[in-house]
Scaffold this motif. Structure first.
Motif, PDB file in Angstrom:
ATOM      1  N   ASN A 122     -22.908  26.442 -16.940  1.00 18.23           N
ATOM      2  CA  ASN A 122     -23.015  27.794 -16.381  1.00 18.23           C
ATOM      3  C   ASN A 122     -24.254  27.862 -15.501  1.00 18.23           C
ATOM      4  O   ASN A 122     -25.218  27.136 -15.720  1.00 18.23           O
ATOM      5  CB  ASN A 122     -22.988  28.883 -17.462  1.00 18.23           C
ATOM      6  CG  ASN A 122     -23.733  28.489 -18.705  1.00 18.23           C
ATOM      7  OD1 ASN A 122     -24.962  28.533 -18.730  1.00 18.23           O
ATOM      8  ND2 ASN A 122     -23.010  28.045 -19.737  1.00 18.23           N
ATOM      9  N   GLU A 129     -23.140  31.721 -22.649  1.00 13.49           N
ATOM     10  CA  GLU A 129     -24.551  31.334 -22.822  1.00 13.49           C
ATOM     11  C   GLU A 129     -25.483  32.138 -21.919  1.00 13.49           C
ATOM     12  O   GLU A 129     -26.626  31.722 -21.652  1.00 13.49           O
ATOM     13  CB  GLU A 129     -24.671  29.816 -22.608  1.00 13.49           C
ATOM     14  CG  GLU A 129     -23.945  29.111 -23.737  1.00 13.49           C
ATOM     15  CD  GLU A 129     -23.612  27.652 -23.496  1.00 13.49           C
ATOM     16  OE1 GLU A 129     -23.879  27.140 -22.399  1.00 13.49           O
ATOM     17  OE2 GLU A 129     -23.066  27.036 -24.423  1.00 13.49           O
ATOM     18  N   HIS A 134     -27.331  25.209 -16.021  1.00 10.03           N
ATOM     19  CA  HIS A 134     -27.025  24.551 -17.304  1.00 10.03           C
ATOM     20  C   HIS A 134     -25.827  23.639 -17.109  1.00 10.03           C
ATOM     21  O   HIS A 134     -24.764  24.103 -16.671  1.00 10.03           O
ATOM     22  CB  HIS A 134     -26.717  25.628 -18.347  1.00 10.03           C
ATOM     23  CG  HIS A 134     -26.120  25.112 -19.615  1.00 10.03           C
ATOM     24  ND1 HIS A 134     -26.848  24.425 -20.559  1.00 10.03           N
ATOM     25  CD2 HIS A 134     -24.847  25.185 -20.112  1.00 10.03           C
ATOM     26  CE1 HIS A 134     -26.062  24.110 -21.586  1.00 10.03           C
ATOM     27  NE2 HIS A 134     -24.834  24.547 -21.329  1.00 10.03           N
ATOM     28  N   HIS A 140     -23.626  20.033 -18.814  1.00 10.77           N
ATOM     29  CA  HIS A 140     -23.405  19.032 -19.855  1.00 10.77           C
ATOM     30  C   HIS A 140     -23.094  17.725 -19.138  1.00 10.77           C
ATOM     31  O   HIS A 140     -22.120  17.662 -18.384  1.00 10.77           O
ATOM     32  CB  HIS A 140     -22.176  19.363 -20.690  1.00 10.77           C
ATOM     33  CG  HIS A 140     -22.160  20.689 -21.370  1.00 10.77           C
ATOM     34  ND1 HIS A 140     -21.282  20.969 -22.395  1.00 10.77           N
ATOM     35  CD2 HIS A 140     -22.884  21.824 -21.199  1.00 10.77           C
ATOM     36  CE1 HIS A 140     -21.463  22.206 -22.827  1.00 10.77           C
ATOM     37  NE2 HIS A 140     -22.432  22.762 -22.111  1.00 10.77           N
ATOM     38  N   HIS A 163     -25.487  18.878 -26.477  1.00 12.79           N
ATOM     39  CA  HIS A 163     -24.895  20.020 -25.780  1.00 12.79           C
ATOM     40  C   HIS A 163     -25.141  19.901 -24.273  1.00 12.79           C
ATOM     41  O   HIS A 163     -24.189  19.705 -23.517  1.00 12.79           O
ATOM     42  CB  HIS A 163     -25.466  21.316 -26.364  1.00 12.79           C
ATOM     43  CG  HIS A 163     -24.979  22.562 -25.705  1.00 12.79           C
ATOM     44  ND1 HIS A 163     -25.052  23.805 -26.291  1.00 12.79           N
ATOM     45  CD2 HIS A 163     -24.442  22.775 -24.474  1.00 12.79           C
ATOM     46  CE1 HIS A 163     -24.557  24.716 -25.467  1.00 12.79           C
ATOM     47  NE2 HIS A 163     -24.185  24.110 -24.358  1.00 12.79           N
TER      48      HIS A 163
HETATM   49 ZN   LIG Z   1     -23.186  24.744 -22.547  1.00 14.65          ZN
END
Ligand SMILES: [Zn+2]
Ligand SMILES: CSCCC(=O)C(=O)COP(=O)(O)O
Length: 206
Positions: free
Chosen positions: A29, A78, A96, A98, A169
């Motif tokens: 995000n 989030e 953000h 991953h 994460h």
């Molecule tokens: Zn995440």
């Protein structure tokens, strides 16, 4: 005008990070500040395939992460982490993602609670130009409850630029501008990949 400029900046970053395949399985995000006082920002809508471009990719939220006015769409699950960034600092952008590299690093160094990098030219991309510069990234547990995760994240949000790894994460990186946030994210991912590659090369030699 500023709003549209920020929207366009976030759209462009989303497209660039998607080209790197940094949004597997709808993860990730992105958020960009649209106002300082009151705090307002654009954030990616939850659960979407961030590789796609649609008219509903972003929602506009307030300092608590609530939708501003009449909008369809749900803010990122989030969003509270971005709320901490924009309320605690003057950062303009918070990203953000991953990746396999950031997840593996977070697991390898999770028990020690942080990872420190030194002796790498790319640390200059993080704004540290000294010869012996070191950069430390904190690693926090991956609490499933987002308010609990945000509470663990918040104490590490102490400057207008920063990064926190969430164990198994992903990483959240913020900086004063979208350009800097993306540059920092790329530098951290370089450092993670370098560290993992070096470790496996050393293992295969010995
Ligand atoms: Zn995440
Ligand atoms: C699908 S990965 C689990 C949720 C997550 O960690 C993430 O980054 C994406 O959540 P969002 O609500 O922002 O789509």
């Amino acid at each position: 005008m500023t709003f549209m400029r920020r929207y366009e900046e976030l759209r462009a970053i989303k497209q660039e990070l998607a080209a790197r395949d940094w949004f597997p399985g709808t993860s990730g995000n992105l958020a960009i500040r649209t106002s300082g006082v009151p705090v307002e920002f654009l954030v990616t809508a939850s659960g979407k395939d961030k590789r796609q471009t649609t008219p509903d990719d972003f929602v506009h939220v307030d300092a608590t992460g609530q939708l501003i006015g009449e909008q369809s769409g749900r803010p990122s699950a989030e969003t509270l982490l971005h709320v901490e960034v924009f309320n605690r600092t003057d950062a303009g952008c918070s990203l953000h993602v991953h990746t396999i590299a950031n997840n593996v690093i977070s697991e390898l160094y999770g028990d020690q609670g942080s990872i420190t990098f030194s002796g790498q030219e790319i640390i200059k991309a993080l704004g540290h130009w000294e010869e012996d510069a070191t950069v430390t990234v904190p690693i926090i547990p991956n609490h499933a409850d987002i308010p609990t995760l945000a509470a663990a994240f918040a104490p590490h949000v102490t400057a207008d630029s920063g990064a926190v790894l969430i164990r198994n994460h992903g990483i959240t990186v913020w900086a004063p501008t979208a350009f800097e946030a993306k540059k920092h994210l790329e530098a951290f991912e370089f450092l993670f990949n370098y560290t993992l590659t070096l470790q496996s090369c050393r293992q295969s030699i010995h």
